[in-house]
Design a protein around this motif. Structure first.
Motif, PDB file in Angstrom:
ATOM      1  N   THR A 162      -2.597  -0.426   0.581  1.00 33.77           N
ATOM      2  CA  THR A 162      -2.640  -0.681  -0.870  1.00 33.77           C
ATOM      3  C   THR A 162      -1.306  -0.345  -1.514  1.00 33.77           C
ATOM      4  N   ALA A 163      -0.719   0.774  -1.095  1.00 36.60           N
ATOM      5  CA  ALA A 163       0.588   1.159  -1.627  1.00 36.60           C
ATOM      6  C   ALA A 163       1.651   0.131  -1.269  1.00 36.60           C
ATOM      7  N   ILE A 171       1.342  -2.726  -3.709  1.00 38.26           N
ATOM      8  CA  ILE A 171       1.865  -2.359  -5.035  1.00 38.26           C
ATOM      9  C   ILE A 171       3.394  -2.312  -5.018  1.00 38.26           C
ATOM     10  N   SER A 172       3.954  -1.631  -4.019  1.00 34.20           N
ATOM     11  CA  SER A 172       5.415  -1.526  -3.928  1.00 34.20           C
ATOM     12  C   SER A 172       6.048  -2.894  -3.707  1.00 34.20           C
ATOM     13  N   TYR A 204       5.810   8.842  -6.781  1.00 33.94           N
ATOM     14  CA  TYR A 204       4.968   7.909  -6.014  1.00 33.94           C
ATOM     15  C   TYR A 204       5.576   7.606  -4.642  1.00 33.94           C
TER      16      TYR A 204
END
Length: 335
Positions: free
Chosen positions: A18-19, A22-23, A303
């Protein structure tokens, strides 16, 4: 408050996909805006003249802009500066070459802006005591010139080049340091996180077309240091856990390290954000870009130290055996 009193057990690496999405989205948006829109460079980099003007009452930007355009300053950029009574007039370096020196150009701008007030400047000895004559009466000018700044185009190009080189040198130095201090996988993970932070922070300035000036560049360099600090703390704890948690797998060891450093990360980030937010709200127009860059950088840096650096190290195939040379060196040092 319980979060700050004991070690949590979040599965951060379980969210790495998921990260990544997003990134990846933020990076694509940032690169696209930088490619197609570019940065709104200030006169620090482009060269030109800046004139800060103070009015007795609130002034409409459009009126001042049309007044300047009607008097030959077609390229003038006018914006409020801090309060509705203050404006900034930015003139590109091309205007300077056509109209003479910076002092003469600023005087011409002030003459134009004073026309509706029927004022003529008679005392130029000090910016704080400007005297004008209006209707045969001498008094302090209603339209006050607060400051004038000039940057030549060659100096602007040099600053832009040196700023870019400073950022590259910082990243290269960090790569070398972390490689020798830890292990090359940690170095690559740290650099990936730093590039991630810089691209997104600069991309936000391109997306919103905020002015990119020397203070903003300084803030970006500060973000590099801040983000690296968080990443190094996590890496150091990962290395320690590889020595202590001999029966755990890699993901469990790395998750444990992130959770152990989470209270420190959150406390540091929250207190920093509190100060930066105060500067952004109350600091005025002069440091607004600087504060905004720090705000975005601290958020993204926090983050990335969790969701970018650690997953990158994992993808590179970190293993317990990679930590053995460090462990042996520690034992020899104790003996």
């Amino acid at each position: 408050m319980q979060l700050f009193r004991k070690t949590t057990s979040f599965d951060f690496l379980g969210w790495r996909k998921t990260a990544l999405i997003i990134s990846g989205f933020l990076i694509v948006v940032s690169v696209a805006t930088l490619t197609f829109r570019g940065l709104n460079f200030g006169i620090d980099f482009t060269g030109g003249t800046l004139v800060e003007v103070g009015y007795p009452d609130a002034v409409e930007i459009e009126e001042a802009r049309y007044l300047l355009i009607g008097n030959g300053f077609e390229d003038a950029v006018v914006q409020h500066f801090g309060t509705p009574q203050d404006i900034l007039v930015r003139l590109p370096s091309a205007t300077l070459s056509e109209d003479g020196g910076a002092a003469e150009l600023s005087s011409q701008v002030m003459e134009v802006l004073r026309q509706p007030y029927d004022e003529t400047l008679i005392d130029t000895s000090s910016l704080s005591t400007q005297q004008c004559v209006s209707g045969g009466v001498v008094s302090d000018c209603q339209i006050q010139m607060r400051r004038v700044e000039f940057v030549g185009p060659q100096i602007g190009d040099e600053l832009a080049n040196q700023g870019g080189l400073a950022m590259l040198y910082a990243l290269l130095g960090i790569l070398i340091y972390v490689t020798f201090r830890f292990e090359w996988r940690f170095a690559v993970g740290s650099i990936v996180a730093l590039v991630h932070d810089v691209v997104i922070t600069v991309g936000m300035f391109s997306l919103f077309q905020l002015e990119f000036s020397l203070p903003v560049l300084a803030a970006v360099l500060a973000v590099i240091g801040y983000s690296l600090n968080d990443t190094i703390v996590v890496c150091d704890r990962i290395r320690e856990n590889f020595r202590k948690m001999r029966k755990s797998d890699v993901i469990e060891i790395m998750n444990r390290a992130i959770n152990q450093t989470l209270p420190r990360t959150l406390l540091t980030s929250l207190t920093t954000l509190l100060v930066v937010s105060t500067l952004l709200i109350l600091g005025g127009e002069v440091i607004r870009g600087f504060s905004f860059a720090l705000l975005i950088g601290v958020l993204i840096g926090t983050y990335s130290s969790i969701f970018v650096a650690s997953p990158t190290i994992l993808v590179l195939g970190i293993k317990r055996e990679d930590m053995l040379p460090v462990q042996k060196e520690g034992k020899s040092a104790e003996s």
